[in-house]
Design an enzyme around this catalytic site. Structure first.
Site, PDB file in Angstrom:
ATOM      1  CB  THR A 169      -0.825  -0.004   1.309  1.00  0.00           C
ATOM      2  OG1 THR A 169      -1.590  -1.191   1.342  1.00  0.00           O
ATOM      3  CG2 THR A 169      -1.736   1.190   1.425  1.00  0.00           C
ATOM      4  NE  ARG A 197      -9.209  -7.200   1.311  1.00  0.00           N
ATOM      5  CZ  ARG A 197      -8.148  -6.437   1.556  1.00  0.00           C
ATOM      6  NH1 ARG A 197      -7.742  -5.552   0.688  1.00  0.00           N
ATOM      7  NH2 ARG A 197      -7.483  -6.583   2.684  1.00  0.00           N
ATOM      8  N   GLY A 223      -4.918  -5.704   5.824  1.00  0.00           N
ATOM      9  CA  GLY A 223      -6.091  -4.840   5.928  1.00  0.00           C
ATOM     10  C   GLY A 223      -7.124  -5.273   6.940  1.00  0.00           C
TER      11      GLY A 223
END
Length: 319
Positions: A169, A197, A223
Site C-alpha cells: 500500500t 473485497r 487490511g
C-alpha cells in the site's frame, strides 16, 4: 502566529521487499517525499502535498497502487484510496475502482465535490466520468509482475498468504506551514482477493486519519487486521494521551500483533511536527523530509540522511 516548519512522511508499503526491488522502492518513496515537500516549501497545503506524494507512487509500478496494483481472483485491478484533511475532518474515499490511473485524485474529488465520503465501484466510476477523469484500459495498470503473481496464486498448491508479505500500500502524511495536517493512502489490495473485497485503505480511521488537534497517520499491512483495531485512529488516541509519535505507533502495532496476529506499518506526524515511521513486518520503504533534510530507509533501524539539495541533484541525474 508562529509558522510551522513543514514535514512530510511517506511509505511505500510494509511487508517483505525482495532484493531486486529495493532500489526501485527506495527511489520511489524518496521521489514522492521530495515532490510533496516541494509543494510545502512554497507554502502549499498539507492536503495538496499528500495527494501529490501518493499520486507519484500510484504512477510508479514498484508499488501496489495505481499502475502495478495486484490482481483480484478474476485477474482484474480493483483499487481503494482515501484522503483526509485535519482542519475540519473532511475526508473522501473510493473503493473497488477500476480503469483509472489515480484513485487518490478521485478520492479528493469525492471529498470536495460531493456531500459524501465514500463512493464504490460503479458509482465511483460514474462520478469519475462526471468529473471528466479519463478512463484507461484496465490492462494499462497491470504489470508483468502482478500477472505472474496472480498466476502463481491460482496454482492448487499455492499459498497466497506467502505472497501477501510484500503488500505495498502507499501513503503520505504531512503538516504544512499553517499547522494543518493531512493523510492519504492508496492500494491495489490483496493479491487474488475476492471480487469486491475492500480493505482498510478506504475506511476512515483504519487506512488513515488526520486531525489538527493531534496529528495524522497512514497505515499499511494486513487490511483485515488493521480494520479490527481501527489502527490509524488508535495511534492518534495514544498521542492524545501524551505518547510521542514513535511510542504511539509501536504501542498500536504491538496491540494489533498480540490481539489479532496482524502485522503492518505506519507513518505518523503530530501537531508539533514530530514524525515516526514504524513497522512490525520485515520491511517498509519510507522517506521523510523535515528541516530540508531527507531521511529514508527500508529495514528496521536503517536510516539514511541527505540534504534536500543533494537529494534533488541526484534525482535530476537519474532523469
Amino acid at each position: 502566529l508562529g509558522r510551522m516548519k513543514p514535514v512530510i512522511v511517506v511509505h511505500g508499503g510494509a511487508g517483505r521487499i525482495f532484493k531486486e526491488r529495493e532500489e526501485g522502492c527506495r527511489a520511489g518513496v524518496v521521489r514522492a517525499a521530495l515532490r510533496g515537500y516541494g509543494l510545502l516549501k512554497q507554502g502549499g497545503s498539507a492536503i495538496d502535498a499528500v495527494e501529490e506524494a501518493v499520486r507519484s507512487m500510484e504512477d510508479d509500478p514498484h508499488f501496489n497502487a495505481g499502475c502495478g496494483s495486484v490482481l483480484n481472483e478474476k485477474g482484474e485491478v480493483e483499487m481503494d484510496a482515501i484522503i483526509m484533511d485535519g482542519k475540519n475532518l473532511d475526508s473522501g474515499a473510493v473503493s473497488a475502482v477500476k480503469c483509472i490511473a489515480n484513485p487518490i485524485k478521485l478520492a479528493r474529488l469525492v471529498m470536495e465535490k460531493t456531500k459524501h465520503m465514500l463512493l464504490t465501484d460503479h458509482g465511483a466510476h460514474l462520478f469519475a466520468q462526471a468529473m471528466g477523469i479519463p478512463e484507461i484500459p484496465g490492462e494499462k495498470l497491470i504489470t508483468e509482475r502482478s500477472r505472474e503473481r496472480w498466476k502463481k496464486n491460482l496454482e492448487p498448491d499455492s499459498n497466497p498468504e506467502e505472497f501477501q508479505k510484500d503488500l505495498g500500500t502507499v501513503g503520505a502524511v504531512a503538516i504544512d506551514s499553517e499547522g494543518n495536517v493531512a493523510c492519504a493512502t492508496s492500494t491495489g489490495g490483496l493479491s487474488n482477493k475476492l471480487t469486491g473485497r475492500v480493505g482498510d485503505t478506504a475506511c476512515i480511521g483504519s487506512g488513515g486519519y488526520a486531525d489538527n488537534h493531534s496529528g495524522a497517520t497512514s497505515t499499511t499491512g494486513h487490511g483485515e487486521s488493521i480494520m479490527k483495531v481501527v489502527l490509524a485512529r488508535l495511534i492518534l488516541y495514544h498521542m492524545e494521551q501524551g505518547m510521542s509519535p514513535e511510542v504511539a505507533a509501536d504501542t498500536a502495532l504491538d496491540y494489533m500483533k498480540t490481539r489479532v496476529g496482524g502485522l503492518g506499518g505506519v507513518i505518523v506526524v503530530n501537531k508539533a511536527g514530530e514524525w515516526a515511521a514504524r513497522f512490525s513486518t520485515k520491511q517498509m520503504s519510507w522517506a521523510t523530509v523535515k528541516d530540508d533534510n531527507l531521511h529514508y530507509g527500508i529495514y528496521a533501524g536503517e536510516k539514511h540522511i541527505k540534504s534536500v539539495d543533494e537529494a534533488l541533484a541526484s534525482e535530476r541525474e537519474r532523469l
